[in-house]
Design an enzyme around this catalytic site. Structure first.
Site, PDB file in Angstrom:
ATOM      1  N   HIS A   1       0.965  -1.194  -0.051  1.00  0.00           N
ATOM      2  CA  HIS A   1      -0.212   0.048   0.301  1.00  0.00           C
ATOM      3  C   HIS A   1       0.808   1.556  -0.063  1.00  0.00           C
ATOM      4  CE1 HIS A   1      -4.120   2.331   1.423  1.00  0.00           C
ATOM      5  NE2 HIS A   1      -3.338   2.879   1.165  1.00  0.00           N
TER       6      HIS A   1
ATOM      7  N   HIS B   1       1.421   4.903  -2.917  1.00  0.00           N
ATOM      8  CA  HIS B   1       1.008   5.409  -3.810  1.00  0.00           C
ATOM      9  C   HIS B   1       2.146   6.165  -3.997  1.00  0.00           C
ATOM     10  CE1 HIS B   1      -3.047   5.292  -2.861  1.00  0.00           C
ATOM     11  NE2 HIS B   1      -2.357   4.816  -1.251  1.00  0.00           N
TER      12      HIS B   1
ATOM     13  N   HIS C   1      -9.008   0.704  -1.317  1.00  0.00           N
ATOM     14  CA  HIS C   1      -9.304   1.260  -0.793  1.00  0.00           C
ATOM     15  C   HIS C   1     -11.036   1.149   0.002  1.00  0.00           C
ATOM     16  CE1 HIS C   1      -5.220   3.148  -1.585  1.00  0.00           C
ATOM     17  NE2 HIS C   1      -5.576   4.220  -0.222  1.00  0.00           N
TER      18      HIS C   1
ATOM     19  N   GLU D   1     -11.366   3.261   5.542  1.00  0.00           N
ATOM     20  CA  GLU D   1     -10.511   4.070   6.019  1.00  0.00           C
ATOM     21  C   GLU D   1     -11.583   5.105   7.181  1.00  0.00           C
ATOM     22  OE1 GLU D   1      -8.333   6.383   3.717  1.00  0.00           O
ATOM     23  OE2 GLU D   1      -6.957   7.040   5.031  1.00  0.00           O
TER      24      GLU D   1
ATOM     25  N   ASP E   1       1.657   3.652   2.763  1.00  0.00           N
ATOM     26  CA  ASP E   1       0.822   5.008   3.077  1.00  0.00           C
ATOM     27  C   ASP E   1       1.499   5.637   1.748  1.00  0.00           C
ATOM     28  OD1 ASP E   1      -2.005   5.713   1.025  1.00  0.00           O
ATOM     29  OD2 ASP E   1      -2.575   6.351   3.440  1.00  0.00           O
ATOM     30  N   ASP E   2       1.806   7.570   2.352  1.00  0.00           N
ATOM     31  CA  ASP E   2       2.141   8.386   0.958  1.00  0.00           C
ATOM     32  C   ASP E   2       2.985   8.245   1.996  1.00  0.00           C
ATOM     33  OD1 ASP E   2       0.511   9.113  -1.154  1.00  0.00           O
ATOM     34  OD2 ASP E   2      -0.751   8.826   0.822  1.00  0.00           O
TER      35      ASP E   2
HETATM   36 ZN   LIG Z   1      -3.740   4.790   0.583  1.00  0.00          ZN
END
Ligand SMILES: [Zn+2]
Length: 330
Positions: free
Chosen positions: A9, A11, A189, A192, A270-271
């Site tokens: 996961h 990005h 996703h 969340e 994630d980021d």
């Molecule tokens: Zn994400």
């Protein structure tokens, strides 16, 4: 050396560090509204989802050419390798680039310049997952899938990201059916910020094989039971959850309860440029804040390879899993 792990996961646009943002801005003659990298790094300390998304889309303006996307991916791979990542399944958001005039081919070919040789350059095997922006229309997602057809040998699957609430999975039924018909793997996703019902919908309507985040399944015991029974992997992102205020503090993160429930959890970043850490940083953070012992950490590392889309190369998966079992945490 950190424990070997897969990252599922991630990005790629969320790996843009301030230094690279300024370097690419200079290369492309893009004016950034920040005096220097320190000022930009300060802006990375946003307070909520909207201010994060504003900055995220603003900085994408520096990504113009194949070389830019290659440099972005190479920078991520170097950091990931240093944190024990051995395999990465990487998200990208084509619509965020085509909407500002960058062709899909530029994005895919640019990323591929780095990913196509990632084993030799960084010791990481990679796959690419194309995400649809769920706050854009279903038609736009379908157009994106059609535009990607010439590049499908470089794309293993499709995903669904961006603002979740108000954009239920069922909105994308048609494009997921089309993706399945093309032989693409499916993730999304869900759960969340959105309710547990979005997770069920992603499974039943979109046919996803893995749920990204999925945190809110814990509000629905029947859903937890199903996710355990069907061995549906969840790609959790603990530092992201804290920065976006999905959980109050890391110490309150439901990861231990989720593992106790028998869920197939993985830990991801994630980021990472925006949320305070890469994959290994997330492992370290949960280890400290949640007091996870060696067996739990080994389970998380093992799960990351079990949940990987490595069906085309089971020998490789077995090799990675053997590395996890042999790893000495002391
Ligand atoms: Zn994400």
């Amino acid at each position: 050396m950190p424990v070997p792990k897969a990252e599922l996961h991630l990005h790629i646009e969320g790996t843009l560090e301030p230094e690279l943002a300024f370097a690419l801005a200079a290369r492309n003659g893009v004016e950034l509204p920040y005096a220097d990298t320190d000022a930009l790094r300060h802006a990375y300390r946003f307070e909520d989802l909207q201010s994060f998304l504003n900055l995220y889309y603003e900085l994408m303006a520096v990504l113009r050419t194949e070389a830019d996307f290659a440099d972005l991916a190479d920078a991520y791979l170097a950091r990931a390798a240093a944190q024990g990542v051995r395999h990465a399944e990487i998200f990208f958001d084509p619509q965020a680039h085509t909407a500002r005039g960058v062709a899909l081919g530029t994005v895919v070919e640019g990323l591929w310049r780095a990913l196509g040789r990632s084993e030799e350059t960084h010791g990481i095997s990679t796959q690419l997952i194309m995400c649809f922006l769920r706050d854009e229309s279903a038609e736009s997602a379908l157009e994106t899938l059609r535009a990607a057809e010439p590049y499908l040998d470089r794309i293993v699957g499709v995903g669904l990201d961006s603002a979740e609430v108000g954009h239920p999975p069922a909105k994308f039924r048609e494009v997921y059916e089309a993706a399945a018909a093309l032989g693409l793997r499916r993730v999304a996703h869900a759960g969340e910020e959105g309710p547990p019902a979005y997770i069920t919908e992603a499974l039943d309507v979109l046919g996803v094989e893995r749920v990204d985040h999925g945190l809110r399944c814990m509000e629905d015991p029947a859903l937890v039971e199903r996710l355990v029974r069907e061995r549906v992997p969840l790609t959790l992102c603990p530092l992201s959850n804290v920065r976006l205020r999905t959980v109050g503090t890391l110490a309150e993160h439901p990861l231990p309860a989720m593992l106790d429930a028998g869920l197939l959890c993985t830990v991801n970043s994630d980021d990472p440029a925006y949320f305070g850490g890469y994959a290994g940083d997330n492992f370290d953070a949960v280890r400290e804040a949640l007091g996870l012992g060696e067996e739990r950490l080994r389970e998380l590392a093992r799960n990351s390879f079990v949940a990987s889309f490595l069906e085309h190369d089971e020998e490789r998966r077995a090799r990675y899993l053997a590395e996890v079992e042999a790893y000495d945490f002391r």
